[in-house]
Design a protein around this motif. Structure first.
Motif, PDB file in Angstrom:
ATOM      1  N   TRP A   1       0.544  -1.239   0.074  1.00 13.43           N
ATOM      2  CA  TRP A   1       0.008   0.094  -0.009  1.00 13.43           C
ATOM      3  C   TRP A   1       0.857   1.291  -0.063  1.00 13.43           C
ATOM      4  O   TRP A   1       0.422   2.549  -0.150  1.00 13.43           O
ATOM      5  CB  TRP A   1      -0.893  -0.079   1.316  1.00 13.43           C
TER       6      TRP A   1
ATOM      7  N   LYS B   1       0.604   4.050  -3.077  1.00 18.31           N
ATOM      8  CA  LYS B   1      -0.564   4.712  -3.018  1.00 18.31           C
ATOM      9  C   LYS B   1      -0.815   5.579  -1.921  1.00 18.31           C
ATOM     10  O   LYS B   1      -1.177   6.654  -2.017  1.00 18.31           O
ATOM     11  CB  LYS B   1      -1.706   3.537  -2.986  1.00 18.31           C
ATOM     12  N   MET B   2      -0.247   5.372  -0.685  1.00 14.70           N
ATOM     13  CA  MET B   2       0.096   6.031   0.337  1.00 14.70           C
ATOM     14  C   MET B   2       0.640   7.624  -0.064  1.00 14.70           C
ATOM     15  O   MET B   2       0.323   8.558   0.352  1.00 14.70           O
ATOM     16  CB  MET B   2       0.546   5.508   1.509  1.00 14.70           C
TER      17      MET B   2
ATOM     18  N   PHE C   1      -5.143   3.038   7.634  1.00 14.93           N
ATOM     19  CA  PHE C   1      -5.770   3.245   6.461  1.00 14.93           C
ATOM     20  C   PHE C   1      -7.292   3.455   6.597  1.00 14.93           C
ATOM     21  O   PHE C   1      -7.852   2.734   7.144  1.00 14.93           O
ATOM     22  CB  PHE C   1      -5.208   2.359   5.357  1.00 14.93           C
TER      23      PHE C   1
ATOM     24  N   VAL D   1     -10.312   2.929   3.410  1.00 16.97           N
ATOM     25  CA  VAL D   1     -10.563   2.622   2.050  1.00 16.97           C
ATOM     26  C   VAL D   1     -11.889   2.602   1.689  1.00 16.97           C
ATOM     27  O   VAL D   1     -12.922   2.572   2.691  1.00 16.97           O
ATOM     28  CB  VAL D   1      -9.894   1.314   1.828  1.00 16.97           C
TER      29      VAL D   1
ATOM     30  N   ASP E   1     -11.937  -0.633  -2.272  1.00 12.15           N
ATOM     31  CA  ASP E   1     -10.468  -0.952  -1.552  1.00 12.15           C
ATOM     32  C   ASP E   1      -9.641   0.085  -2.020  1.00 12.15           C
ATOM     33  O   ASP E   1      -8.535  -0.049  -2.066  1.00 12.15           O
ATOM     34  CB  ASP E   1      -9.940  -2.273  -1.730  1.00 12.15           C
ATOM     35  N   GLU E   2     -10.189   1.461  -2.409  1.00 16.68           N
ATOM     36  CA  GLU E   2      -9.433   2.520  -2.786  1.00 16.68           C
ATOM     37  C   GLU E   2      -8.916   3.209  -1.721  1.00 16.68           C
ATOM     38  O   GLU E   2      -9.604   3.527  -0.746  1.00 16.68           O
ATOM     39  CB  GLU E   2     -10.137   3.457  -3.855  1.00 16.68           C
ATOM     40  N   LEU E   3      -7.696   3.433  -1.704  1.00 19.59           N
ATOM     41  CA  LEU E   3      -7.207   4.416  -0.365  1.00 19.59           C
ATOM     42  C   LEU E   3      -7.732   5.776  -0.448  1.00 19.59           C
ATOM     43  O   LEU E   3      -7.660   6.594  -1.149  1.00 19.59           O
ATOM     44  CB  LEU E   3      -5.685   4.205  -0.341  1.00 19.59           C
TER      45      LEU E   3
ATOM     46  N   PHE F   1      -4.960   8.254   5.411  1.00 23.67           N
ATOM     47  CA  PHE F   1      -4.080   7.475   6.024  1.00 23.67           C
ATOM     48  C   PHE F   1      -3.386   8.126   7.169  1.00 23.67           C
ATOM     49  O   PHE F   1      -3.549   9.392   7.027  1.00 23.67           O
ATOM     50  CB  PHE F   1      -2.720   6.745   4.957  1.00 23.67           C
TER      51      PHE F   1
ATOM     52  N   ARG G   1      -7.755  12.256   0.931  1.00 20.79           N
ATOM     53  CA  ARG G   1      -8.111  12.447  -0.591  1.00 20.79           C
ATOM     54  C   ARG G   1      -8.962  13.687  -0.528  1.00 20.79           C
ATOM     55  O   ARG G   1      -9.709  13.663   0.229  1.00 20.79           O
ATOM     56  CB  ARG G   1      -8.847  11.174  -1.236  1.00 20.79           C
TER      57      ARG G   1
END
Length: 372
Positions: free
Chosen positions: A211, A214-215, A255, A257, A261-263, A266, A310
């Motif tokens: 991960w 993506k983080m 995390f 999501v 399961d999209e981040l 975090f 995000r």
């Protein structure tokens, strides 16, 4: 007479790294780095930041003795992509002698002019994950492994040399006991239900690794609009992944999501290694590693290192999910003090996020600038 010499050899680089050990020898608040790690961070063959930045290291001498140091840095991503014609400088330490600090700053200015840059700013590191700012308040509080400590006279040196305030950073702390679950537990349930979100907790570092890219992408998205931000490149992601992630308690990484399961968010919290690093005094062996591992497992102080949300989920209460998970972890581990890393004074949103925890500003730090 002050002589300034550019670092050319490994021995001189070690002198550069070790100078603060003498400057702060009797300080209860300075936190020494691990000498080996610090030297590797300045090694062009090991630190990928040098793919997009360059640095020159200087030592100042008086009567044959080292009396100051500075790193002169150009981040070409910043200069070319952001069109910020800025000469960076950091790792700037000196005895209380205006001639010494001026001689070192003159070297930085000289390089900036050679590259036709417009101004110099410091103290800063290579990127946003480096240390930043000269301490101007809070000298009686112990430092952290991710901030610089300095003597009170530093500020006057900047100002006497014609530098002006560029950015100000606040450092806050609060008691873990102030994290009343009534403030976020119910909101945590509502936000998860409304947006189809769920938390992710970890017990093994290996489970976090897939991960991490993506983080860091999310970190870039979260802070891209801040004036001081320089994005983390792909090659830097790999470097930070190997160097830091495996050393953080996996329980301290949280995390959030979505249903795919999209981040979405975090947070990374680190145990405080300050006391352990003071005991290690720059060396991992023979006993330094023992003190660090003990702090990793048993420190009652933690540092909120990074948090990212995000952009399309900001101001939607996602932090309630993160706080709810940390409350459970901190209660289990008996955490007492929560310390936040330096945050830009202009970042009102981050202060709003923490307002219910009665944070206290215990340190202030600044960067200074001067036109070239």
């Amino acid at each position: 007479m002050i002589t300034v010499k550019q670092v050319q050899s490994k021995a001189e680089l070690k002198d550069f790294v070790k100078f603060p050990f003498s400057l702060y020898k009797n300080s209860d608040y300075w936190v020494p780095p691990i000498i080996k790690d610090e030297m590797e961070s300045f090694d062009e063959t090991k630190n990928p930041v040098f793919k997009s930045a360059e640095a020159s290291f200087f030592l100042a001498y008086k009567d044959g003795k080292i009396v100051g140091r500075v790193a002169a840095i150009v981040n070409w991503l910043e200069v070319n992509e952001q069109q910020l014609k800025k000469m960076r400088f950091g790792w700037f330490d000196f005895v209380d002698d205006l001639e010494v600090s001026k001689a070192l700053l003159d070297k930085v200015a000289e390089i900036g002019k050679q590259h036709q840059l417009e101004y110099m700013e410091g103290p800063v590191g290579f990127s946003n994950l480096d240390k930043v700012g000269v301490l101007i308040e809070g000298f009686d509080h112990i430092g952290t492994m991710i901030t610089w400590y300095n003597h009170p006279y530093y500020q006057s040196h900047y100002e006497k040399h014609g530098f002006v305030k560029e950015k100000e950073y606040l450092e806050n702390k609060f008691l873990a006991a102030k994290a009343d679950p009534a403030l976020f537990h119910k909101a945590n349930l509502l936000v998860k239900k409304r947006y189809g979100l769920r938390e992710m907790n970890f017990t093994k570092s290996a489970d976090i690794m897939p991960w991490v890219d993506k983080m860091f992408d999310l970190f870039n998205d979260t802070y891209s609009k801040l004036s001081s931000f320089v994005k983390i490149t792909d090659i830097q992601k790999e470097y930070f992944k190997k160097k830091y992630i495996s050393f953080i308690n996996p329980e301290y990484i949280k995390f959030v999501v979505d249903s795919n399961d999209e981040l979405v968010a975090f947070a990374i919290v680190m145990p405080s290694f300050s006391k352990a690093l003071q005991k290690a005094n720059g060396k991992l062996f023979p006993f330094g590693i023992y003190h660090l591992l003990k702090a990793k497992k048993k420190s009652k102080d933690v540092i909120f290192y990074l948090i990212g949300i995000r952009p399309d989920y900001q101001n939607k209460g996602v932090t309630a999910i993160i706080f709810n998970e940390y409350y459970k972890t901190f209660s289990d581990k008996g955490v007492v003090n929560c310390i936040r890393t330096p945050e830009l004074e202009e970042n009102v949103a981050i202060r709003q996020m923490w307002k219910h925890f009665d944070p206290v500003v215990h340190k202030r730090r600044r960067t200074y600038r001067k036109d070239l």
